[in-house]
Write an enzyme that holds these catalytic residues in place. Structure first.
Site, PDB file in Angstrom:
ATOM      1  CE1 TYR A 148      -3.235  -2.816   0.138  1.00  0.00           C
ATOM      2  CE2 TYR A 148      -3.649  -2.367   2.445  1.00  0.00           C
ATOM      3  CZ  TYR A 148      -3.913  -3.091   1.304  1.00  0.00           C
ATOM      4  OH  TYR A 148      -4.848  -4.082   1.330  1.00  0.00           O
ATOM      5  CE  LYS A 198       1.122 -17.435  -2.243  1.00  0.00           C
ATOM      6  NZ  LYS A 198       0.326 -18.655  -2.106  1.00  0.00           N
ATOM      7  CG  ASP A 231      -2.255 -19.689  -0.244  1.00  0.00           C
ATOM      8  OD1 ASP A 231      -1.463 -19.588   0.707  1.00  0.00           O
ATOM      9  OD2 ASP A 231      -1.981 -20.328  -1.278  1.00  0.00           O
ATOM     10  CG  ASP A 255      -7.022  -4.214   4.242  1.00  0.00           C
ATOM     11  OD1 ASP A 255      -7.990  -4.119   5.011  1.00  0.00           O
ATOM     12  OD2 ASP A 255      -6.937  -3.569   3.185  1.00  0.00           O
ATOM     13  CG  ASP A 259     -12.064  -6.193   6.804  1.00  0.00           C
ATOM     14  OD1 ASP A 259     -11.783  -5.689   7.909  1.00  0.00           O
ATOM     15  OD2 ASP A 259     -12.401  -5.534   5.821  1.00  0.00           O
TER      16      ASP A 259
END
Ligand code: NAD
Length: 369
Positions: A148, A198, A231, A255, A259
C-alpha cells in the site's frame, strides 16, 4: 504488575452518530475501573470527523491534533455518515481525518482481537459446531509498510498496452517492530504466534519469515512460533479459527485476514481495535489510537441502543498497551464477558430476546468490575 501512576492523559475523540453515545458510557466504565487503583483520568475531548467539519470547518482541526499530541493515548469513537456524504471524497470525514491521524502519529501496528463469546455463537456465520466455545484470537497487522505504501507507477507500453505496478517493500526493522507488538500481545494470551506470509512466492515474505524466526528466538524464546502461507490462513480462519492465538502479518494480508476474522466473530458492536504508534508516551509505552472496529451506525444513532462493548473493550486495550495496566484491562474484559453471559444484551446481540440500551449495558459492565 502494572506500574503505579496517578494520571492518565487521554485525548477523547467521540466523532459522529453513535460515536458520542458509546464514548460517554465507555468513559463511565473507564472511571469505575481505574478509580479503585487511585488512578485519575485527565480527559481532553476534541472534535473529529463530521462533528469537526460542522463546528470548525475541518475534519481534523489543528486544535484536535494538538490535544492528541499532548496526550498519552487517543480514545476514538467513529466518524462519518450520510450527513457528510455530499462532500468531495477527499473532504469526507474518514479520508480527511482517520487516514491523516494514522499518518501523523505513525501508527504502524493494528491490533484487532477476534472475540466471540460462547453465548453469542449465533452471531457468527460459522456453524456453531465449528466454534462450540466461541472464538478468542487476535490479529496484529503491519499498517504503514508493504504494497500500500511502496512505489507505484503506471505507464503506456510501446505496443499500446498499459502497465501498472505497486511495489511491496519491507525493511527488517519494520518487521521487527511489528513482531514486538505480536510478542506483547501473545504474552498476555497463550504465548502462541502464527506468522502469516507468502514466502513460497514473495521476497518480502522470505525476509518476513527469516526475521520472525530469528527475532522471536532471540527476543522471546518462550513464544511458540509457527508460519503459514496467507492463502492457507484465509481457509483455516473459516474452517477452525481457534487453531490460531495471535496472527501477525504484513499490511495487505492483514487487511484481508482481519476483516475475515471480524465477520467470523459476528457483531461489530463487540469488536475493538488498537493502532499503535512509533512514538512512546510519557510512561515509555506505545502511543496508540483505540477505536471500535465498526462505523458510526447511523441507522441506530440517537436511539440509545448502540452496543457500547466495542468502545469499552477498546478502552481496555488502551489501558494494556499504552499504560501497561494489564490487570485493570483484564478486569474490564472479564466484566464485559460476564455481563453478556448473564444475559445483558443490546439489540445487535439479543437474537430476538429481551434487549437493553447503551447505558444499561454499560451499567451491567460496571456492576461486574
Ligand atoms: P457500520 O459499522 O457503521 O454499521 C454496519 C451495521 O452494524 C449497521 O447495521 C449498524 O447498526 C451495526 N453496528 C455497528 N456498530 C454497532 C454497535 N456499536 N452497536 C450495534 N450495532 C452496530 O458501517 P456502515 O453503515 O457501512 O458505515 C456507517 C458510517 O461509518 C459510514 O459513513 C462509514 O464511512 C463510517 N465508518 C467509520 C469507521 C471509522 O470511523 N473507523 C469505520 C467504518 C465505517
Amino acid at each position: 504488575m502494572a506500574p503505579f501512576m496517578k494520571t492518565l492523559k487521554i485525548a477523547v475523540l467521540p466523532g459522529d452518530y453513535i460515536g458520542p453515545e458509546v464514548m460517554d458510557v465507555a468513559l463511565d466504565v473507564l472511571k469505575a475501573a481505574t478509580a479503585p487503583a487511585g488512578i485519575q483520568l485527565d480527559l481532553q475531548s476534541a472534535d473529529v470527523g463530521g462533528a469537526a467539519i460542522d463546528n470548525q470547518g475541518s475534519a481534523l482541526p489543528e486544535s484536535t491534533i494538538k490535544i492528541c499530541e499532548a496526550a498519552d493515548a487517543i480514545l476514538f469513537g467513529s466518524i462519518g455518515g450520510p450527513k457528510w456524504e455530499h462532500l468531495p471524497p477527499a473532504e469526507q470525514p474518514e479520508r480527511a481525518a482517520l487516514l491523516p491521524i494514522r499518518k501523523h502519529f505513525k501508527l504502524f501496528a493494528n491490533l484487532r482481537p477476534g472475540l466471540l463469546y460462547k453465548e453469542l455463537t449465533e452471531a457468527s456465520p460459522l456453524k456453531t459446531e465449528r466454534i462450540p466455545e466461541g472464538i478468542d484470537i487476535a490479529c496484529v497487522r503491519e499498517l504503514t509498510g508493504g504494497i500500500y505504501f511502496g512505489p507505484k507507477r503506471q505507464r503506456e507500453l510501446e505496443d499500446g498496452d498499459v502497465e501498472a505496478t505497486d511495489e511491496m517493500v519491507y525493511k527488517r526493522s519494520e518487521i521487527e517492530r511489528i513482531l514486538d507488538v505480536a510478542i506483547t500481545t501473545a504474552k498476555a494470551r497463550s504465548g502462541r504466534i502464527c506468522s502469516v506470509d507468502k514466502a513460497n512466492v514473495l521476497t518480502t515474505s522470505v525476509l518476513w519469515r527469516k526475521t520472525a524466526t530469528e527475532y522471536i528466538a532471540a527476543k522471546a524464546p518462550e513464544i511458540e512460533l509457527t508460519h503459514m502461507y496467507v492463502d492457507n490462513a484465509a481457509m483455516q480462519l473459516a474452517r477452525d479459527p481457534n487453531q490460531f492465538d495471535v496472527i501477525v502479518t504484513e499490511n495487505m494480508f492483514g487487511d484481508i485476514l482481519s476483516d475475515e476474522m471480524g465477520i467470523v466473530c459476528g457483531s461489530l458492536g463487540m469488536l475493538s481495535s488498537a493502532s499503535l504508534g512509533l512514538g512512546k508516551n510519557q510512561y515509555g509505552n506505545p502511543f496508540g489510537l483505540y477505536e471500535p472496529s465498526g462505523g458510526t451506525a447511523p441507522d441506530i444513532a440517537g436511539k440509545g441502543i448502540a452496543n457500547p462493548c466495542a468502545q469499552i473493550l477498546s478502552a481496555a486495550l488502551m489501558l494494556r498497551h499504552s499504560f501497561g495496566l494489564n490487570d485493570i484491562a483484564e478486569n474490564i474484559e472479564k466484566a464485559v464477558k460476564q455481563a453478556v453471559m448473564d444475559g445483558h444484551r443490546t439489540g445487535d446481540i439479543a437474537f430476538g430476546q429481551k434487549s437493553i440500551g447503551t447505558q444499561e449495558m454499560a451499567q451491567a459492565v460496571i456492576e461486574r468490575l
